[in-house]
Write an enzyme that holds these catalytic residues in place. Sequence first.
Site, mmCIF file in Angstrom:
data_model
loop_
_atom_site.group_PDB
_atom_site.id
_atom_site.type_symbol
_atom_site.label_atom_id
_atom_site.label_comp_id
_atom_site.label_asym_id
_atom_site.label_seq_id
_atom_site.Cartn_x
_atom_site.Cartn_y
_atom_site.Cartn_z
ATOM 1 N N ALA A 10 0.824 -1.198 0.000
ATOM 2 C CA ALA A 10 0.000 0.000 0.000
ATOM 3 C C ALA A 10 0.865 1.258 0.000
ATOM 4 O O ALA A 10 0.468 2.302 -0.494
ATOM 5 C CB ALA A 10 -0.908 -0.025 1.216
ATOM 6 N N GLU A 11 2.064 1.147 0.554
ATOM 7 C CA GLU A 11 2.892 2.334 0.776
ATOM 8 C C GLU A 11 4.092 2.438 -0.148
ATOM 9 O O GLU A 11 4.583 3.531 -0.390
ATOM 10 C CB GLU A 11 3.431 2.305 2.220
ATOM 11 N N ILE A 14 8.858 -1.958 -4.345
ATOM 12 C CA ILE A 14 10.264 -2.328 -4.217
ATOM 13 C C ILE A 14 10.696 -2.977 -5.523
ATOM 14 O O ILE A 14 10.096 -3.979 -5.932
ATOM 15 C CB ILE A 14 10.465 -3.373 -3.089
ATOM 16 N N ASP A 116 7.692 -1.401 12.860
ATOM 17 C CA ASP A 116 7.022 -2.425 12.038
ATOM 18 C C ASP A 116 7.849 -3.709 12.082
ATOM 19 O O ASP A 116 8.285 -4.236 11.059
ATOM 20 C CB ASP A 116 6.886 -1.907 10.604
HETATM 21 N N1 LIG Z 1 17.660 -3.914 0.519
HETATM 22 C C1 LIG Z 1 16.958 -5.031 0.249
HETATM 23 N N2 LIG Z 1 17.614 -6.155 -0.173
HETATM 24 C C2 LIG Z 1 16.907 -7.289 -0.458
HETATM 25 N N3 LIG Z 1 15.575 -7.397 -0.354
HETATM 26 C C3 LIG Z 1 14.866 -6.309 0.063
HETATM 27 C C4 LIG Z 1 15.529 -5.068 0.375
HETATM 28 N N4 LIG Z 1 14.575 -4.172 0.731
HETATM 29 C C5 LIG Z 1 13.395 -4.816 0.637
HETATM 30 N N5 LIG Z 1 13.562 -6.098 0.232
HETATM 31 C C6 LIG Z 1 12.495 -7.127 0.024
HETATM 32 O O1 LIG Z 1 11.277 -6.488 -0.319
HETATM 33 C C7 LIG Z 1 10.284 -6.712 0.707
HETATM 34 C C8 LIG Z 1 9.457 -5.441 0.904
HETATM 35 O O2 LIG Z 1 10.306 -4.344 1.264
HETATM 36 P P1 LIG Z 1 9.976 -3.361 2.468
HETATM 37 O O3 LIG Z 1 11.036 -2.319 2.540
HETATM 38 O O4 LIG Z 1 9.750 -4.191 3.689
HETATM 39 O O5 LIG Z 1 8.631 -2.647 1.996
HETATM 40 P P2 LIG Z 1 7.094 -2.827 2.393
HETATM 41 O O6 LIG Z 1 6.972 -3.864 3.470
HETATM 42 O O7 LIG Z 1 6.709 -1.456 2.865
HETATM 43 O O8 LIG Z 1 6.424 -3.253 1.123
HETATM 44 C C9 LIG Z 1 11.071 -7.128 1.945
HETATM 45 O O9 LIG Z 1 10.305 -7.899 2.833
HETATM 46 C C10 LIG Z 1 12.248 -7.890 1.335
HETATM 47 O O10 LIG Z 1 11.893 -9.219 1.036
HETATM 48 MG MG LIG Z 2 8.176 -4.550 4.940
#
Ligand SMILES: Nc1ncnc2c1ncn2[C@@H]1O[C@H](COP(=O)(O)OP(=O)(O)O)[C@@H](O)[C@H]1O
Ligand SMILES: [Mg+2]
Length: 197
Positions: A10-11, A14, A116
């Site tokens: 939602a936010e 990636i 979180d």
């Molecule tokens: N720097 C990173 N390196 C590898 N995987 C990542 C990285 N950042 C995020 N991810 C992957 O993407 C998923 C979602 O990223 P996250 O920053 O938690 O965003 P959100 O939970 O707000 O969608 C993570 O749970 C992880 O599996």
């Molecule tokens: Mg996350």
Amino acid sequence: MSNKIIAEGAEARISFFILNKQKYILKERISKTYRVKELDDIILLRRLKSEVKILNLVKLANVCCPIVYYSDGNKILMEYLPFCESKSIVNGKPNILKKIAQDIVKLHRNNIIHGDLTLCNILFDKKNNVPYFIDFGLSFISTKTEDKAMDLEVLREIIIADFSEKIWKVFEKEYAKYNPEIIKHMEKIQKRKKYLS
Ligand SMILES: Nc1ncnc2c1ncn2[C@@H]1O[C@H](COP(=O)(O)OP(=O)(O)O)[C@@H](O)[C@H]1O
Ligand SMILES: [Mg+2]
């Protein structure tokens, strides 16, 4: 350049990409359509700046997290971490929770509240036995016992829902060695929740 969206919530969106043989993660904050555009831009920018600032503080606390290479109004370009989410390995290896607990103690000693704490937001380098913390979009700085205990309460509920009380206890026992008062305070939060529900 190859580009792949690996998560879209939602936010944030990636995406993973490779540039000059180097792997990167791009985190783009997504606008909430129900908010006024100008207000939305301000909120996104504030969140993003706070996330970058906290990632730097996490490094200073000696806890692993991705390196930030670049950030602007709504995106962060960061290091790609080639590790699994802890959620996918904790069942067979509950002892990883001891390392995770030790690092959350370090974050809390430095008054960093993750905001979180889920096992998807903690990647784990199995080879070196090191957790890497990500997703600091809801993080803040606080010295309050209540905020630290709430941080853990989120994690407790998720671990119990996805795994078991027994697995949570592995974490709790280790964290309590360093910060017993926070674990004690969690009991108060749980009583309050019961009373309110
Ligand atoms: N720097 C990173 N390196 C590898 N995987 C990542 C990285 N950042 C995020 N991810 C992957 O993407 C998923 C979602 O990223 P996250 O920053 O938690 O965003 P959100 O939970 O707000 O969608 C993570 O749970 C992880 O599996
Ligand atoms: Mg996350």
